[in-house]
Design a protein around this motif. Structure first.
Motif, PDB file in Angstrom:
ATOM      1  N   ARG A   1       0.843  -1.191   0.000  1.00  0.00           N
ATOM      2  CA  ARG A   1       0.000   0.000   0.000  1.00  0.00           C
ATOM      3  C   ARG A   1       0.881   1.245   0.000  1.00  0.00           C
ATOM      4  NH1 ARG A   1      -0.626   4.682   3.291  1.00  0.00           N
ATOM      5  NH2 ARG A   1      -2.801   5.298   3.411  1.00  0.00           N
ATOM      6  N   ASP A   2       1.914   1.247   0.849  1.00  0.00           N
ATOM      7  CA  ASP A   2       2.754   2.430   0.958  1.00  0.00           C
ATOM      8  C   ASP A   2       3.671   2.609  -0.248  1.00  0.00           C
ATOM      9  OD1 ASP A   2       1.997   3.736   3.355  1.00  0.00           O
ATOM     10  OD2 ASP A   2       2.884   2.130   4.536  1.00  0.00           O
ATOM     11  N   VAL A   3       4.150   1.485  -0.796  1.00  0.00           N
ATOM     12  CA  VAL A   3       5.137   1.593  -1.872  1.00  0.00           C
ATOM     13  C   VAL A   3       4.482   1.724  -3.243  1.00  0.00           C
ATOM     14  CG1 VAL A   3       7.005   0.395  -3.083  1.00  0.00           C
ATOM     15  CG2 VAL A   3       6.911   0.334  -0.593  1.00  0.00           C
TER      16      VAL A   3
ATOM     17  N   ARG B   1       8.610  16.315  12.677  1.00  0.00           N
ATOM     18  CA  ARG B   1       9.463  15.305  13.324  1.00  0.00           C
ATOM     19  C   ARG B   1       9.565  14.037  12.468  1.00  0.00           C
ATOM     20  NH1 ARG B   1      12.736  17.789  16.453  1.00  0.00           N
ATOM     21  NH2 ARG B   1      12.106  18.250  18.590  1.00  0.00           N
ATOM     22  N   VAL B   2       8.430  13.567  12.004  1.00  0.00           N
ATOM     23  CA  VAL B   2       8.445  12.310  11.234  1.00  0.00           C
ATOM     24  C   VAL B   2       9.234  12.505   9.933  1.00  0.00           C
ATOM     25  CG1 VAL B   2       7.021  10.583  10.065  1.00  0.00           C
ATOM     26  CG2 VAL B   2       6.285  11.513  12.259  1.00  0.00           C
ATOM     27  N   SER B   3       9.122  13.699   9.352  1.00  0.00           N
ATOM     28  CA  SER B   3       9.838  13.948   8.089  1.00  0.00           C
ATOM     29  C   SER B   3      11.353  13.920   8.283  1.00  0.00           C
ATOM     30  CB  SER B   3       9.402  15.276   7.470  1.00  0.00           C
ATOM     31  OG  SER B   3      10.045  16.372   8.085  1.00  0.00           O
ATOM     32  N   GLU B   4      11.804  14.122   9.529  1.00  0.00           N
ATOM     33  CA  GLU B   4      13.250  14.058   9.789  1.00  0.00           C
ATOM     34  C   GLU B   4      13.815  12.659   9.476  1.00  0.00           C
ATOM     35  OE1 GLU B   4      13.947  15.225  13.865  1.00  0.00           O
ATOM     36  OE2 GLU B   4      13.003  17.178  13.582  1.00  0.00           O
TER      37      GLU B   4
ATOM     38  N   GLU C   1       9.950   0.980   5.221  1.00  0.00           N
ATOM     39  CA  GLU C   1       9.554   1.801   6.362  1.00  0.00           C
ATOM     40  C   GLU C   1       9.839   3.282   6.088  1.00  0.00           C
ATOM     41  OE1 GLU C   1       7.582   2.414   9.531  1.00  0.00           O
ATOM     42  OE2 GLU C   1       7.848   0.356   8.834  1.00  0.00           O
ATOM     43  N   ASP C   2      10.888   3.561   5.377  1.00  0.00           N
ATOM     44  CA  ASP C   2      11.226   4.934   4.991  1.00  0.00           C
ATOM     45  C   ASP C   2      10.052   5.534   4.210  1.00  0.00           C
ATOM     46  OD1 ASP C   2      12.741   7.217   3.677  1.00  0.00           O
ATOM     47  OD2 ASP C   2      14.410   6.216   4.677  1.00  0.00           O
ATOM     48  N   ILE C   3       9.545   4.735   3.290  1.00  0.00           N
ATOM     49  CA  ILE C   3       8.445   5.191   2.440  1.00  0.00           C
ATOM     50  C   ILE C   3       7.170   5.363   3.267  1.00  0.00           C
ATOM     51  CG2 ILE C   3       6.977   4.478   0.509  1.00  0.00           C
ATOM     52  CD1 ILE C   3       9.574   3.126  -0.650  1.00  0.00           C
ATOM     53  N   ALA C   4       6.928   4.423   4.181  1.00  0.00           N
ATOM     54  CA  ALA C   4       5.724   4.504   5.007  1.00  0.00           C
ATOM     55  C   ALA C   4       5.759   5.733   5.915  1.00  0.00           C
ATOM     56  CB  ALA C   4       5.581   3.232   5.851  1.00  0.00           C
ATOM     57  N   LEU C   5       6.916   6.016   6.492  1.00  0.00           N
ATOM     58  CA  LEU C   5       7.033   7.186   7.374  1.00  0.00           C
ATOM     59  C   LEU C   5       6.773   8.469   6.588  1.00  0.00           C
ATOM     60  CD1 LEU C   5      10.173   6.157   9.473  1.00  0.00           C
ATOM     61  CD2 LEU C   5       7.910   6.666  10.417  1.00  0.00           C
ATOM     62  N   ALA C   6       7.301   8.522   5.378  1.00  0.00           N
ATOM     63  CA  ALA C   6       7.089   9.726   4.566  1.00  0.00           C
ATOM     64  C   ALA C   6       5.601   9.892   4.246  1.00  0.00           C
ATOM     65  CB  ALA C   6       7.909   9.652   3.285  1.00  0.00           C
ATOM     66  N   ASN C   7       4.911   8.781   3.994  1.00  0.00           N
ATOM     67  CA  ASN C   7       3.471   8.883   3.748  1.00  0.00           C
ATOM     68  C   ASN C   7       2.758   9.490   4.942  1.00  0.00           C
ATOM     69  OD1 ASN C   7       3.177   7.969   1.154  1.00  0.00           O
ATOM     70  ND2 ASN C   7       2.812   5.832   1.717  1.00  0.00           N
ATOM     71  N   MET C   8       3.159   9.068   6.140  1.00  0.00           N
ATOM     72  CA  MET C   8       2.507   9.597   7.331  1.00  0.00           C
ATOM     73  C   MET C   8       2.786  11.082   7.497  1.00  0.00           C
ATOM     74  SD  MET C   8       2.252   7.066  10.496  1.00  0.00           S
ATOM     75  CE  MET C   8       3.942   7.346  10.758  1.00  0.00           C
ATOM     76  N   ALA C   9       4.040  11.446   7.284  1.00  0.00           N
ATOM     77  CA  ALA C   9       4.398  12.859   7.399  1.00  0.00           C
ATOM     78  C   ALA C   9       3.613  13.681   6.379  1.00  0.00           C
ATOM     79  CB  ALA C   9       5.903  13.044   7.191  1.00  0.00           C
ATOM     80  N   LEU C  10       3.465  13.143   5.172  1.00  0.00           N
ATOM     81  CA  LEU C  10       2.713  13.872   4.142  1.00  0.00           C
ATOM     82  C   LEU C  10       1.251  14.047   4.547  1.00  0.00           C
ATOM     83  CD1 LEU C  10       4.214  12.304   0.891  1.00  0.00           C
ATOM     84  CD2 LEU C  10       4.338  14.702   1.569  1.00  0.00           C
ATOM     85  N   ASP C  11       0.652  13.005   5.111  1.00  0.00           N
ATOM     86  CA  ASP C  11      -0.725  13.142   5.605  1.00  0.00           C
ATOM     87  C   ASP C  11      -0.804  14.265   6.635  1.00  0.00           C
ATOM     88  OD1 ASP C  11      -1.564  11.019   4.074  1.00  0.00           O
ATOM     89  OD2 ASP C  11      -1.620   9.562   5.718  1.00  0.00           O
ATOM     90  N   LEU C  12       0.146  14.260   7.557  1.00  0.00           N
ATOM     91  CA  LEU C  12       0.088  15.237   8.649  1.00  0.00           C
ATOM     92  C   LEU C  12       0.305  16.666   8.129  1.00  0.00           C
ATOM     93  CD1 LEU C  12       1.966  13.145  11.358  1.00  0.00           C
ATOM     94  CD2 LEU C  12      -0.422  13.885  11.464  1.00  0.00           C
ATOM     95  N   ILE C  13       1.189  16.816   7.163  1.00  0.00           N
ATOM     96  CA  ILE C  13       1.402  18.154   6.599  1.00  0.00           C
ATOM     97  C   ILE C  13       0.140  18.623   5.871  1.00  0.00           C
ATOM     98  CG2 ILE C  13       2.738  19.503   4.925  1.00  0.00           C
ATOM     99  CD1 ILE C  13       5.106  17.554   5.577  1.00  0.00           C
TER     100      ILE C  13
END
Lengths: 325, 94, 282
Positions: B39-41, C54-57, C67-79
């Motif tokens: 989903r993420d990738v 913070r997450v974008s750091e 996980e790098d990609i997943a974290l960026a998705n979360m940061a993008l949602d939050l922004i």
């Protein structure tokens, strides 16, 4: 390019098999992982795709350097999405390399031990916000020059990865140009940052294509195998011809006093980058080599407990399920 | 203990109800996480509405050496294709 | 667009436009309904902004590519959520400040995020635990906001709610997996929980602004979300074999603009370009 100076491996296999293999490539067929392939083809591809993948991952760092300082929420989101795409592109490429019989962990270890390289360009620092524009405009611009023809490369998984990457990358160069344009049309300070970024990134961008390969045996082999589609010089010329008018539109000056339109060849004459600098950067003496490797090594080592923890949990769950059945 | 996460093949069905299509691979410790990673990738640009993941090791592929016997026999079955038949224009679309 | 008559006739059209946007208008009066709403919205927006930052750091530094990609998705949602909440806050304030002006030009004491989200990333376990504790509050908060008497709030909550439903599923699952992973991953998750638990309670402590917003039906009373939060975290901790700290002592002050030392550094980083080149457009 993202894969520079990739030496092609010599191959000594059954001439009949080699000829049949070459005939398939000449006929435009795709080679798939389970197909017979010369050992040299396999090894060269691992090196090239691996180097390309490493470049994407290390390439996250110079741009990532500005994510927390992006000046608007929209710019922050755009930059984050772009750097995230690079992680994705690294991932696709590692997967393509893995079909050739090497694991992602092995490739990573080879990067961290210095056995494998990544593109020289990512050893240059991003010093101002305009650099983020310059990286998108010039570095992605140069990369696209190479990646678009590689969609037709002979190795199926590599070609498919490139197709996906090119599709996703289409916004990268545009956002870079849009960003630097805002700077070039902005306050005197912004304009100065834009010019300074171009001054610093111009020659390293030209270096991305690698030294002239007119006489290189390796290039000839790789081109016969269709894992290299154009010569370094062809792509460099194309890049210069494309970029000069874009710089003129911005009112920025390409830092090359010998840059001149050549009517006869229908392209620009331009100065060679300092190839000594290029070789030094490859050897590890670029401004950021040590920092880049330190960052990647730290991420890999610090992440080990997470990767192991998640794997251990998955194994426990499996054995619990088995026990319950 | 250091062992690499297994490789998974990812199949995604897009908005328009077409078949799931192979889009690429990724690493994950188990199926559930493979779905999440997929989903993420692979759906960052709104590419899909359904995801399948399969351990790469579980894929059985046809052998390249059998390409001739497997696929060539279909070559001369031209009568399976609609263009094989001539329908007079007066009959209209068929 | 052709200039309107007033543009042609007014010597300083820019000043007029600014005045129409409300620039130069007096600040909202503390205790007024507009000020309360503005404060409530900046609390929501600032939480997203600071946590997203913070997450974008992590981008480029995560334990594994997926996980790098997943974290960026979360940061993008939050922004993205930040843009919505702070955009609305600026509208409510009516002084011509948009989301960017609020994010990049306010001083630290005018930020209203809870202290939890400004905690430094620490190791991956701390980042994950911070996310989980936040999500366990954020999800029911958005659910409640869907019933806000203000349609604009309800609409944003509905959109953000879908994103956060995925965040909580993800963070809860990862807490369980790492809590019940190796000895080391368990120890790190327990340590993260102990380090961060004292910051989990602030979101549930009401002040006068919260109370008035709840009375007006605009936002839920903070304490009303506690039961759902407790239920979520208790279930996850049980499955993760993590021990919930005994004391529910809660650090507070962030919601009122009294932050930790970390906040100044974060803002220095985040706001630097806008502050150094105030006349620039980006």
């Amino acid at each position: 390019m993202y894969a520079q100076m990739v030496k092609s491996e010599a191959t000594d296999e059954d001439p009949a098999k080699l000829a049949a293999f070459q005939a398939r490539i000449d006929a435009g067929e795709r080679i798939e992982p389970k197909d017979w392939m010369p050992e040299g083809y396999r090894k060269t591809l691992i090196r090239q795709i691996g180097q390309h993948a490493h470049s994407e991952i290390v390439g996250q760092l110079p741009e990532g350097n500005w994510i927390t300082r992006a000046p608007t929420l929209e710019r922050k989101a755009i930059l984050l999405a772009k750097v995230q795409d690079e992680a994705g592109h690294g991932l696709y490429l590692y997967c393509a390399a893995e079909t050739l019989g090497i694991s992602r962990d092995e490739l990573t270890e080879q990067l961290l031990s210095g056995k494998m390289k990544y593109s020289s360009i990512f050893n240059y620092p991003t010093l101002s916000w305009a650099d983020i524009g310059a990286v998108g405009w010039l570095v992605d611009g140069a990369a696209i020059m190479n990646q678009v023809p590689l969609q037709r490369t002979s190795f199926g998984p590599y070609s498919r990865a490139m197709i996906r990457i090119c599709k996703e990358e289409s916004f990268h160069q545009r956002q870079g140009y849009d960003l630097i344009r805002k700077m070039a049309e902005g306050t005197p300070e912004q304009k100065a940052m834009a010019q300074d970024a171009l001054n610093r990134f111009w020659y390293p961008s030209l270096m991305m294509f690698g030294p002239s390969d007119k006489d290189s045996v390796h290039s000839t082999q790789s081109m016969a195998w269709k894992i290299k589609i154009n010569t370094n010089d062809e792509l460099r010329q194309k890049f210069v011809d494309q970029t000069v008018p874009q710089a003129e539109f911005l009112g920025l000056t390409i830092p090359d006093e010998h840059l001149k339109w050549n009517e006869d060849k229908g392209g620009y004459d331009f100065s060679e980058p300092d190839w000594n600098e290029f070789y030094e950067v490859l050897k590890g003496n670029g401004p950021c080599n040590a920092d880049r490797m330190e960052a990647r090594t730290r991420a890999w080592r610090d992440g080990e407990w997470v990767r192991d923890g998640l794997m251990a949990h998955a194994r426990k769950q499996t054995s619990r399920r088995v026990a319950a059945e | 203990m250091s062992s690499e996460w297994p490789l998974w093949e990812v199949f995604i069905r897009g908005q328009h109800g077409l078949n799931h299509r192979h889009v690429g691979s990724l690493h994950a410790p188990d199926a559930e996480l493979a779905i999440r990673h997929a989903r993420d990738v692979y759906t960052r640009r709104n590419e899909g509405v359904s995801i399948w993941v399969v351990p790469s090791a579980q894929i059985t592929a046809s052998a390249p050496s059998e390409k001739g016997p497997l696929f060539e026999p279909a070559n001369d079955k031209v009568y399976r294709h609609p263009t094989f038949y001539d329908i007079p224009d007066e009959v209209g679309h068929m | 667009m052709a200039p309107s008559l007033s543009d042609v006739m007014t010597p300083d059209a820019a000043a007029l436009a600014a005045a129409q946007k409300g620039e130069g208008r007096a600040p909202l009066k503390a205790g007024s309904p507009e000020h309360d709403l503005f404060t409530g919205l900046t609390r929501l927006g600032d939480n997203c902004l600071i946590l997203g930052h913070r997450v974008s750091e992590w981008c480029g530094h995560a334990p594994v590519l997926e996980e790098d990609i997943a974290l960026a998705n979360m940061a993008l949602d939050l922004i993205g959520q930040t843009q919505l909440w702070l955009g609305l806050a600026g509208e409510v304030e009516g002084r011509g400040r948009d989301a960017d002006a609020l994010a990049f030009r306010r001083d630290g004491w005018d930020f209203h995020n809870i202290l939890l989200v400004e905690r430094p990333n620490g190791d991956f376990g701390q980042t994950l635990m911070r996310q989980f504790l936040f999500d366990a509050w954020h999800a029911p908060m958005l659910k409640a906001l869907e019933g806000s008497s203000d349609d604009r709030i309800a609409a944003i909550a509905q959109k953000a709610g879908k994103e956060v439903a995925y965040h909580i599923e993800r963070s809860a699952d990862l807490v369980i997996r790492l809590g019940d992973g190796t000895e080391e991953s368990h120890a790190r998750m327990q340590a993260a929980l102990e380090a961060l638990w004292g910051y989990a309670g602030e979101a549930f402590i009401a002040d006068a602004v919260d109370t008035r917003l709840a009375e007006a039906g605009l936002m839920p009373a903070p304490e009303s979300l506690r039961a759902t939060f407790d239920e979520t975290v208790n279930a996850v901790f049980a499955e993760a074999a993590l021990t919930r700290p005994e004391s529910d002592f809660a650090h507070k002050g962030g919601k009122q603009g009294r932050h930790s030392e970390h906040m100044g550094h974060l803002l220095t980083d985040m706001q630097w370009l806008q502050r150094a080149y105030p006349d620039a457009k980006w």
